[in-house]
Design a protein around this motif. Structure first.
Motif, PDB file in Angstrom:
ATOM      1  N   ASP A 102     -88.122-101.001  51.478  1.00 34.36           N
ATOM      2  CA  ASP A 102     -88.971-101.495  51.564  1.00 34.36           C
ATOM      3  C   ASP A 102     -87.769-102.852  52.605  1.00 34.36           C
ATOM      4  N   LYS A 133     -86.078-101.252  55.262  1.00 38.06           N
ATOM      5  CA  LYS A 133     -86.462-100.857  56.636  1.00 38.06           C
ATOM      6  C   LYS A 133     -86.686-101.455  57.388  1.00 38.06           C
ATOM      7  N   GLU A 134     -87.190-103.054  56.686  1.00 37.84           N
ATOM      8  CA  GLU A 134     -87.962-104.264  57.456  1.00 37.84           C
ATOM      9  C   GLU A 134     -86.273-105.004  58.183  1.00 37.84           C
ATOM     10  N   TRP A 164     -83.582-102.749  59.017  1.00 39.68           N
ATOM     11  CA  TRP A 164     -83.610-102.670  59.842  1.00 39.68           C
ATOM     12  C   TRP A 164     -83.709-102.599  61.110  1.00 39.68           C
ATOM     13  N   GLY A 165     -85.615-103.057  61.066  1.00 44.26           N
ATOM     14  CA  GLY A 165     -86.594-103.431  62.437  1.00 44.26           C
ATOM     15  C   GLY A 165     -86.554-104.491  62.617  1.00 44.26           C
ATOM     16  N   MET A 197     -83.256-104.040  65.515  1.00 44.07           N
ATOM     17  CA  MET A 197     -83.455-103.232  65.891  1.00 44.07           C
ATOM     18  C   MET A 197     -84.249-103.880  67.200  1.00 44.07           C
ATOM     19  N   THR A 198     -85.753-104.607  66.734  1.00 41.67           N
ATOM     20  CA  THR A 198     -86.420-105.236  67.668  1.00 41.67           C
ATOM     21  C   THR A 198     -85.704-106.227  68.304  1.00 41.67           C
TER      22      THR A 198
END
Length: 49
Positions: free
Chosen positions: A2, A5-6, A8-9, A12-13
């Motif tokens: 997790d 994933k956080e 990477w998010g 990206m944002t």
């Protein structure tokens, strides 16, 4: 997973692409320390730093 994933998010944002090489280098150094702390190669690795 997790956390990755956080992370990477976030990259990206927020478009913080300059953080990616820093994170990869820190991850690789962490792996190097973990794998060499109990082996016969450890004295040679630690002399590099």
């Amino acid at each position: 997973m997790d956390f990755l994933k956080e992370l990477w998010g976030f990259l990206m944002t927020r478009k913080k692409w300059w953080l990616l090489p820093i994170v990869i280098i820190l991850f690789l150094l962490g792996l190097l320390i973990i794998f060499t702390e109990s082996s016969a190669v450890a004295p040679f690795i630690y002399t590099l730093f």
